[in-house]
Design a protein around this motif. Structure first.
Motif, mmCIF file in Angstrom:
data_model
loop_
_atom_site.group_PDB
_atom_site.id
_atom_site.type_symbol
_atom_site.label_atom_id
_atom_site.label_comp_id
_atom_site.label_asym_id
_atom_site.label_seq_id
_atom_site.Cartn_x
_atom_site.Cartn_y
_atom_site.Cartn_z
ATOM 1 N N GLU A 1 66.793 56.634 93.416
ATOM 2 C CA GLU A 1 67.371 57.965 93.622
ATOM 3 C C GLU A 1 66.287 59.032 93.542
ATOM 4 O O GLU A 1 65.228 58.827 92.937
ATOM 5 C CB GLU A 1 68.462 58.244 92.587
ATOM 6 C CG GLU A 1 69.718 57.411 92.791
ATOM 7 C CD GLU A 1 70.829 57.801 91.834
ATOM 8 O OE1 GLU A 1 72.003 57.657 92.200
ATOM 9 O OE2 GLU A 1 70.532 58.240 90.705
ATOM 10 N N ASN A 2 66.553 60.166 94.132
ATOM 11 C CA ASN A 2 65.637 61.304 94.038
ATOM 12 C C ASN A 2 65.973 62.114 92.791
ATOM 13 O O ASN A 2 67.133 62.203 92.373
ATOM 14 C CB ASN A 2 65.758 62.181 95.280
ATOM 15 C CG ASN A 2 65.358 61.426 96.534
ATOM 16 O OD1 ASN A 2 64.544 60.504 96.485
ATOM 17 N ND2 ASN A 2 65.936 61.809 97.663
ATOM 18 N N VAL A 3 64.926 62.673 92.202
ATOM 19 C CA VAL A 3 65.087 63.426 90.962
ATOM 20 C C VAL A 3 64.426 64.788 91.124
ATOM 21 O O VAL A 3 63.319 64.895 91.645
ATOM 22 C CB VAL A 3 64.431 62.681 89.778
ATOM 23 C CG1 VAL A 3 64.577 63.503 88.485
ATOM 24 C CG2 VAL A 3 65.046 61.299 89.599
ATOM 25 N N LEU A 4 65.123 65.810 90.673
ATOM 26 C CA LEU A 4 64.586 67.166 90.691
ATOM 27 C C LEU A 4 64.632 67.725 89.278
ATOM 28 O O LEU A 4 65.702 67.839 88.691
ATOM 29 C CB LEU A 4 65.392 68.060 91.632
ATOM 30 C CG LEU A 4 65.036 69.550 91.621
ATOM 31 C CD1 LEU A 4 63.620 69.776 92.137
ATOM 32 C CD2 LEU A 4 66.047 70.348 92.442
ATOM 33 N N PRO B 1 49.316 61.904 89.214
ATOM 34 C CA PRO B 1 50.217 62.512 90.199
ATOM 35 C C PRO B 1 51.012 61.513 91.050
ATOM 36 O O PRO B 1 51.982 61.899 91.710
ATOM 37 C CB PRO B 1 49.238 63.281 91.091
ATOM 38 C CG PRO B 1 47.988 62.461 91.036
ATOM 39 C CD PRO B 1 47.918 61.921 89.615
ATOM 40 N N LYS B 2 50.613 60.240 91.013
ATOM 41 C CA LYS B 2 51.229 59.275 91.921
ATOM 42 C C LYS B 2 52.714 59.127 91.618
ATOM 43 O O LYS B 2 53.113 58.900 90.475
ATOM 44 C CB LYS B 2 50.532 57.916 91.785
ATOM 45 C CG LYS B 2 50.980 56.892 92.812
ATOM 46 C CD LYS B 2 50.210 55.603 92.678
ATOM 47 C CE LYS B 2 50.698 54.592 93.699
ATOM 48 N NZ LYS B 2 50.001 53.292 93.579
ATOM 49 N N GLY B 3 53.532 59.246 92.674
ATOM 50 C CA GLY B 3 54.970 59.117 92.519
ATOM 51 C C GLY B 3 55.672 60.435 92.273
ATOM 52 O O GLY B 3 56.908 60.460 92.149
ATOM 53 N N TYR B 4 54.893 61.521 92.192
ATOM 54 C CA TYR B 4 55.456 62.843 91.935
ATOM 55 C C TYR B 4 54.987 63.834 92.987
ATOM 56 O O TYR B 4 53.924 63.682 93.573
ATOM 57 C CB TYR B 4 55.004 63.362 90.564
ATOM 58 C CG TYR B 4 55.317 62.470 89.402
ATOM 59 C CD1 TYR B 4 54.373 61.546 88.945
ATOM 60 C CD2 TYR B 4 56.539 62.529 88.755
ATOM 61 C CE1 TYR B 4 54.641 60.720 87.872
ATOM 62 C CE2 TYR B 4 56.819 61.709 87.673
ATOM 63 C CZ TYR B 4 55.856 60.809 87.247
ATOM 64 O OH TYR B 4 56.141 59.990 86.178
ATOM 65 N N SER C 1 62.518 58.750 95.158
ATOM 66 C CA SER C 1 62.772 57.333 94.899
ATOM 67 C C SER C 1 62.247 56.941 93.516
ATOM 68 O O SER C 1 61.205 56.274 93.380
ATOM 69 C CB SER C 1 62.124 56.476 95.980
ATOM 70 O OG SER C 1 62.493 55.118 95.837
ATOM 71 N N ALA C 2 62.973 57.348 92.512
ATOM 72 C CA ALA C 2 62.538 57.139 91.130
ATOM 73 C C ALA C 2 62.380 55.659 90.800
ATOM 74 O O ALA C 2 63.111 54.797 91.296
ATOM 75 C CB ALA C 2 63.540 57.786 90.179
ATOM 76 N N THR D 1 65.803 59.109 82.164
ATOM 77 C CA THR D 1 65.931 57.654 82.099
ATOM 78 C C THR D 1 66.257 57.154 83.486
ATOM 79 O O THR D 1 67.230 57.612 84.102
ATOM 80 C CB THR D 1 67.041 57.236 81.125
ATOM 81 O OG1 THR D 1 66.751 57.777 79.828
ATOM 82 C CG2 THR D 1 67.120 55.718 81.024
ATOM 83 N N VAL D 2 65.450 56.225 83.986
ATOM 84 C CA VAL D 2 65.685 55.614 85.291
ATOM 85 C C VAL D 2 66.113 54.175 85.051
ATOM 86 O O VAL D 2 65.376 53.385 84.459
ATOM 87 C CB VAL D 2 64.426 55.670 86.173
ATOM 88 C CG1 VAL D 2 64.730 55.068 87.549
ATOM 89 C CG2 VAL D 2 63.926 57.101 86.321
ATOM 90 N N VAL D 3 67.339 53.859 85.494
ATOM 91 C CA VAL D 3 67.884 52.516 85.227
ATOM 92 C C VAL D 3 67.984 51.696 86.517
ATOM 93 O O VAL D 3 67.925 52.238 87.612
ATOM 94 C CB VAL D 3 69.253 52.608 84.541
ATOM 95 C CG1 VAL D 3 69.123 53.303 83.198
ATOM 96 C CG2 VAL D 3 70.253 53.325 85.441
#
Lengths: 112, 113
Positions: B17-20, B61-64, B80-81, B111-113
């Motif tokens: 999922e995307n996270v803001l 910074p990778k992934g952000y 894409s968490a 928390t990313v599950v």
């Protein structure tokens, strides 16, 4: 990479004792920040010491800075239970762009 | 009242999922930061912003990615968490010169599950 690092990860003392936390850093800096982080909160600045100060006091807190040995210390006199927190040192890095680099922190627990 | 405000304080997301994460400050600070904090690792700098649309990568910074369209607002986006992005994220701000205090928000526990 982290340029500032505390020497001890955790300290546990009795109320009323004095305590000193040390920080050594690898890269030239003209200032060291000491932050305190309470559980569930963000860090907050407690002392900022510049290279021309060598020692700085704020209430029961005393910070020192030795640029020749690239080290700083934070001392708390007559620690209280409310001093229980994580303490971080941070150095300013200016290669490329300015940023604040944090050490891994020292968990201080003051027991009654 | 000098304040850095982070929203939300707690967030649970599924992998992919995307996270803001949003951050605001009321001190007219030019510089804003995103850090993440993991146990035993202190605070690691993800991105730093020196003003609107003037962003630089930090140590991890990778992934952000980040967005700063107004001086008082700085967003951190995870496209894409991943589960290894589970952490506490802190936003901070300061004036644009050395020897200055950095003010932190209260953090967002992701928390990313």
């Amino acid at each position: 990479s982290q340029w500032g690092e505390e020497n001890l990860q955790a300290l546990s003392i009795q109320e009323g004792e004095d305590v000193t936390m040390n920080c050594s850093y690898k890269t030239y800096t003209t200032v060291v920040h000491w932050y305190r982080q309470d559980s569930g909160r963000g860090p907050a600045l407690i002392i900022l010491i510049r290279s021309n100060e060598r020692e700085k006091r704020s209430g029961r807190l005393r910070a020192t800075l030795d640029t020749s040995s690239q080290s700083s210390s934070l001392s708390i006199t007559a620690a209280q239970c409310e001093d229980t927190a994580v303490y971080f040192c941070a150095t300013e890095a200016s290669s490329g762009s300015w940023q604040l680099i944090f050490g891994s922190g020292t968990q201080l627990t003051v027991m009654p | 009242d000098m304040k850095v405000t982070q929203m939300p304080r707690y967030l649970i997301k599924r992998m992919g999922e995307n996270v803001l994460l949003e951050c605001g400050q009321d001190m007219s600070h030019e510089t804003m930061y995103w850090y993440r904090q993991d146990p035993g690792l202190g605070l690691q700098l993800i991105y730093i912003s020196y003003d609107v649309d003037s962003n630089s990568e930090g140590d991890i910074p990778k992934g952000y990615r980040v967005s700063r369209k107004k001086r008082e607002h700085f967003s951190l986006i995870l496209d894409s968490a991943k589960t290894n992005q589970t952490s506490v994220y802190f936003c901070a701000s300061s004036f644009l010169f050395a020897n200055t205090e950095v003010f932190f928000g209260k953090g967002t526990r992701l928390t990313v599950v």
